[in-house]
Write an enzyme that holds these catalytic residues in place. Structure first.
Site, PDB file in Angstrom:
ATOM      1  N   GLY A   1     -40.946  -3.432   5.502  1.00  0.00           N
ATOM      2  CA  GLY A   1     -40.836  -4.648   4.704  1.00  0.00           C
ATOM      3  C   GLY A   1     -39.421  -4.912   4.240  1.00  0.00           C
ATOM      4  O   GLY A   1     -38.449  -4.331   4.740  1.00  0.00           O
ATOM      5  N   ARG A   2     -39.290  -5.770   3.221  1.00  0.00           N
ATOM      6  CA  ARG A   2     -37.970  -6.210   2.779  1.00  0.00           C
ATOM      7  C   ARG A   2     -37.080  -5.051   2.349  1.00  0.00           C
ATOM      8  O   ARG A   2     -35.914  -4.962   2.742  1.00  0.00           O
ATOM      9  CB  ARG A   2     -38.116  -7.197   1.606  1.00  0.00           C
ATOM     10  CG  ARG A   2     -38.853  -8.489   1.926  1.00  0.00           C
ATOM     11  CD  ARG A   2     -38.944  -9.341   0.682  1.00  0.00           C
ATOM     12  NE  ARG A   2     -39.667 -10.583   0.857  1.00  0.00           N
ATOM     13  CZ  ARG A   2     -40.953 -10.736   0.625  1.00  0.00           C
ATOM     14  NH1 ARG A   2     -41.679  -9.701   0.210  1.00  0.00           N
ATOM     15  NH2 ARG A   2     -41.530 -11.906   0.802  1.00  0.00           N
TER      16      ARG A   2
ATOM     17  N   ARG B   1     -47.481  -0.591  10.050  1.00  0.00           N
ATOM     18  CA  ARG B   1     -48.741  -1.083  10.607  1.00  0.00           C
ATOM     19  C   ARG B   1     -48.554  -1.693  11.993  1.00  0.00           C
ATOM     20  O   ARG B   1     -49.454  -1.656  12.827  1.00  0.00           O
ATOM     21  CB  ARG B   1     -49.363  -2.114   9.665  1.00  0.00           C
ATOM     22  CG  ARG B   1     -49.935  -1.508   8.398  1.00  0.00           C
ATOM     23  CD  ARG B   1     -50.522  -2.569   7.493  1.00  0.00           C
ATOM     24  NE  ARG B   1     -49.488  -3.456   6.958  1.00  0.00           N
ATOM     25  CZ  ARG B   1     -49.710  -4.453   6.121  1.00  0.00           C
ATOM     26  NH1 ARG B   1     -50.946  -4.730   5.754  1.00  0.00           N
ATOM     27  NH2 ARG B   1     -48.730  -5.208   5.668  1.00  0.00           N
TER      28      ARG B   1
ATOM     29  N   ARG C   1     -44.019   4.261  -4.429  1.00  0.00           N
ATOM     30  CA  ARG C   1     -44.942   4.554  -5.520  1.00  0.00           C
ATOM     31  C   ARG C   1     -45.298   6.036  -5.429  1.00  0.00           C
ATOM     32  O   ARG C   1     -45.453   6.591  -4.334  1.00  0.00           O
ATOM     33  CB  ARG C   1     -46.223   3.709  -5.433  1.00  0.00           C
ATOM     34  CG  ARG C   1     -46.032   2.261  -5.851  1.00  0.00           C
ATOM     35  CD  ARG C   1     -45.749   2.140  -7.349  1.00  0.00           C
ATOM     36  NE  ARG C   1     -45.709   0.753  -7.814  1.00  0.00           N
ATOM     37  CZ  ARG C   1     -44.600   0.045  -7.946  1.00  0.00           C
ATOM     38  NH1 ARG C   1     -43.436   0.592  -7.608  1.00  0.00           N
ATOM     39  NH2 ARG C   1     -44.643  -1.188  -8.404  1.00  0.00           N
TER      40      ARG C   1
ATOM     41  N   GLU D   1     -46.920   9.428 -13.498  1.00  0.00           N
ATOM     42  CA  GLU D   1     -45.786   9.166 -14.395  1.00  0.00           C
ATOM     43  C   GLU D   1     -46.236   9.001 -15.846  1.00  0.00           C
ATOM     44  O   GLU D   1     -47.286   8.392 -16.081  1.00  0.00           O
ATOM     45  CB  GLU D   1     -45.050   7.894 -13.939  1.00  0.00           C
ATOM     46  CG  GLU D   1     -44.424   8.043 -12.572  1.00  0.00           C
ATOM     47  CD  GLU D   1     -43.744   6.762 -12.089  1.00  0.00           C
ATOM     48  OE1 GLU D   1     -43.666   5.790 -12.874  1.00  0.00           O
ATOM     49  OE2 GLU D   1     -43.286   6.732 -10.936  1.00  0.00           O
TER      50      GLU D   1
ATOM     51  N   HIS E   1     -37.969   6.531 -12.295  1.00  0.00           N
ATOM     52  CA  HIS E   1     -38.447   5.224 -11.843  1.00  0.00           C
ATOM     53  C   HIS E   1     -37.453   4.130 -12.236  1.00  0.00           C
ATOM     54  O   HIS E   1     -37.797   3.177 -12.951  1.00  0.00           O
ATOM     55  CB  HIS E   1     -39.831   4.932 -12.414  1.00  0.00           C
ATOM     56  CG  HIS E   1     -40.599   3.946 -11.577  1.00  0.00           C
ATOM     57  ND1 HIS E   1     -41.952   4.035 -11.384  1.00  0.00           N
ATOM     58  CD2 HIS E   1     -40.207   2.843 -10.877  1.00  0.00           C
ATOM     59  CE1 HIS E   1     -42.356   3.037 -10.613  1.00  0.00           C
ATOM     60  NE2 HIS E   1     -41.309   2.297 -10.294  1.00  0.00           N
TER      61      HIS E   1
ATOM     62  N   GLY F   1     -35.500   2.411  -9.840  1.00  0.00           N
ATOM     63  CA  GLY F   1     -35.053   1.744  -8.626  1.00  0.00           C
ATOM     64  C   GLY F   1     -34.486   0.359  -8.843  1.00  0.00           C
ATOM     65  O   GLY F   1     -33.509  -0.031  -8.202  1.00  0.00           O
TER      66      GLY F   1
END
Length: 321
Positions: free
Chosen positions: A157-158, A179, A239, A268, A286, A288
């Site tokens: 993805g992006r 996928r 995640r 978390e 976390h 990012g």
């Protein structure tokens, strides 16, 4: 006087976001330096036209019931939305939005920071410098080369594309799994689509960029870690539950893989027993998307979604899946 919409905000956000929100609606915010409790969340959403929520807010049927039928939108402050029961929202005719694109660079950058820090033992070296107990010698603090190695990207993805594109400066061979093949990924990165098992066996660095779904929970477990090179490094900025954290601890302890760089964790803010004691893992809390520009832009996107909903327009970043 024209009625302004009523919005509940589950955490205090940077000032430019709150100022923009004030221009378009009336709002109440949880100003405590912690997530809203379940009771506070249920009370806060009651009677609202929209809710601006965060990844640690569980949005489900109980919350939709508390909000009431006039609540048209839950605007998630983040690109991921695994905290939200999207099918239930769709069943009720409630819009769900996220904040795609604005955090692509920041999240890809933290993945690279973790890759470098783990491969070159930056955090371990920092601790040694502060302890003033090290003694230099030729085999001291040996790490792993990065330039010219094989990079495996799971998730095209992006953010995965952004991360892989940055590898061109290091003359890396790129493999990717997902996928389906992605012409966009290949055009931007020169990457080659392979089965995930092949990627795990061939890559020197494996970086995860998939959403959390029932299919991706524990995507990386004992079996997958066992396929990786003993010199390989795993990076996770997607995640936490995508990785079986207990299996990862065992793999790091036994040197089944060489190291890991983690920005997300399965439960978390807690980590699996034994993880924090290991020298071959680098951890960040976390963060990012945690740059000033990115966090502000995320909020402005969320507010734009709210503004559209309050005006009766379909929000621009509607989650349809």
């Amino acid at each position: 006087m024209e009625r302004r919409g009523s919005v509940y905000v589950t955490r205090l956000l940077p000032a430019p976001i709150m100022e923009r929100l004030r221009e378009i609606c009336d709002y109440e915010v949880n100003a405590e330096p912690r997530p809203a409790t379940r009771e506070e969340l249920l009370r806060g959403v009651r009677g609202r036209d929209a809710v601006l929520c965060l990844l640690n807010d569980r949005i489900d049927a109980e919350v939709y019931d508390a909000a009431g039928p006039q609540c048209r939108l839950f605007a998630n402050y983040g690109v991921g939305y695994n905290n939200i029961d999207v099918p239930e929202a769709h069943r009720r005719g409630v819009w769900i939005t996220n904040t795609p694109d604005v955090l692509n660079d920041a999240t890809a950058d933290i993945a690279w920071a973790l890759l470098f820090a783990t491969a070159r033992r930056v955090a371990e070296g920092d601790r040694l410098m502060r302890s003033e107990t090290f003694s230099w010698q030729p085999e001291f603090m040996l790490g792993m080369d990065i330039t010219g190695r094989t990079l495996g990207v799971i998730g095209a993805g992006r953010i995965g594309r952004n991360f892989a594109r940055k590898s061109r400066g290091f003359d890396m061979k790129v493999l990717y799994a997902g996928r389906r093949p992605s012409p966009e990924f290949e055009a931007e990165t020169g990457g080659r689509f392979v089965p995930m098992d092949e990627l795990l066996r061939e890559s020197d660095f494996v970086s995860l960029h998939v959403p959390l779904t029932p299919e991706t929970r524990h995507l990386i477990g004992e079996r997958e870690l066992g396929l990786m090179k003993r010199t390989a490094i795993l990076i996770n900025t997607s995640r936490g539950p995508v990785v079986d954290e207990g299996a990862l601890v065992r793999a790091l302890e036994s040197r089944t893989i060489w190291g890991a760089g983690l920005d997300v964790f399965e439960n978390e803010p807690d980590t699996a027993p034994g993880l924090s004691a290991l020298d071959n893992v680098v951890m960040t809390p976390h963060v990012g998307s945690a740059t000033v520009e990115t966090r502000v832009n995320m909020g402005l996107v969320a507010v734009a979604n709210i503004a559209a909903a309050l005006e009766g327009r379909e929000p621009p970043n509607l989650v349809r899946a």
